[in-house]
Motif scaffolding. Structure first.
Motif: not given
Length: 309
Positions: A147, A151, A276-277, A280
């Motif tokens: 994760a 990021l 993306t967040q 993650a």
């Protein structure tokens, strides 16, 4: 007959511990609102008042609980003072990063940091204390690392806010265990040590008319005084509640606060949260599910007294 008389008392203690710990986590979850309210004030001044106004509350609770003997013994021990100075430094760094991050709209990163923290803690335990990790715990740590890598690749840099919060608090917890006194006594010792430079800084601002306490409006004064209760009350609630709960219960409850912070950041503060967040956070949540399952199936079923957050 014996079990009939003992069980209600045990249930009552567990219920009280749950309510105390729940109160602590709910207050921590709502803390971003308060930090937003003081975001217009200088960071160092906020931290200084957070320290100074925590002292009378921590002292009053210690007297009420009748635990002053341990505290008196600790302040006569050079080793205890030195270790408390170290833990006080670590927790003040953690506070400063947290307050700053919320003031600059990076609340999502603070939530991620406190999600990562328990996984960092088990790595610290393995590396420094020789604690063995089972397969689920190893898989959880690897997922968390993935994760962080996701990021990092997306942003072109490490998510330093999240990592700094996770590692500073993990280090605080590690060194805090070396203090031979309870959480409430340790907290008072820490804020007392920090109050010396904090009070000196506040006096400096007052003398030079650069403060936001006396020289500002009543709202700012109230907000700065309130930094003490919002810091010390949840810490003390947790300190008393954790003594009455199983470690596995605390292990699950610790996700309440970062989940609330995450929801506040995305739904109320309207901070950006892209694909993306989401990936993650999904990896982190999967890692925490593995970690929690590993904890529940383990043998950690005794009541605990954890260090204050």
């Amino acid at each position: 007959m014996a079990s009939d008389t003992i069980q209600p008392d045990a249930d009552s203690k567990a219920r009280s511990g749950f309510l105390l710990a729940l109160g602590a986590y709910l207050l921590w979850g709502l803390l971003p609102f308060y930090m937003k309210a003081v975001a217009h004030l200088p960071l160092i001044e906020v931290i200084a008042h957070r320290i100074v106004w925590s002292v009378p509350i921590a002292a009053a609770v210690l007297v009420w609980a009748g635990r002053t003997a341990d505290f008196k013994a600790a302040i006569r021990s050079p080793r205890s003072i030195a270790m408390a100075a170290l833990t006080a430094t670590l927790i003040s760094v953690n506070w400063a990063i947290y307050v700053w991050a919320i003031s600059v709209d990076r609340t999502v990163e603070t939530a991620l940091g406190y999600y990562i923290n328990p996984l960092v803690s088990i790595v610290v335990g393995a590396l420094l204390l020789g604690e063995k990790l089972d397969r689920l715990q190893i898989a959880a740590v690897l997922l968390a690392a993935v994760a962080v890598a996701v990021l990092t690749v997306d942003a072109g840099k490490l998510p330093w806010v999240s990592l700094a919060l996770a590692f500073s608090f993990a280090a605080y917890g590690f060194f805090r265990k070396t203090l031979p006194i309870g959480p409430s006594q340790g907290f008072l010792l820490e804020v007392l040590l920090l109050s010396v430079p904090a009070l000196a800084y506040i006096v400096f601002l007052l003398v030079n008319g650069q403060d936001h306490f006396i020289s500002s409006n009543g709202t700012d004064m109230a907000l700065l005084i309130g930094c003490g209760p919002v810091t010390s009350v949840p810490l003390l609630l947790f300190a008393f509640g954790a003594k009455l709960l199983r470690l596995s219960t605390i292990g699950i409850m610790q996700y309440i606060a970062p989940t609330m912070v995450f929801l506040i950041a995305v739904l109320i503060f309207d901070e950006p949260f892209g694909t993306t967040q989401a990936i993650a956070f999904a990896l982190i949540w999967a890692a925490l599910a593995m970690y929690s399952w590993s904890m529940f199936r383990g043998r950690e079923i005794r009541p605990v007294a954890l260090a204050p957050k």
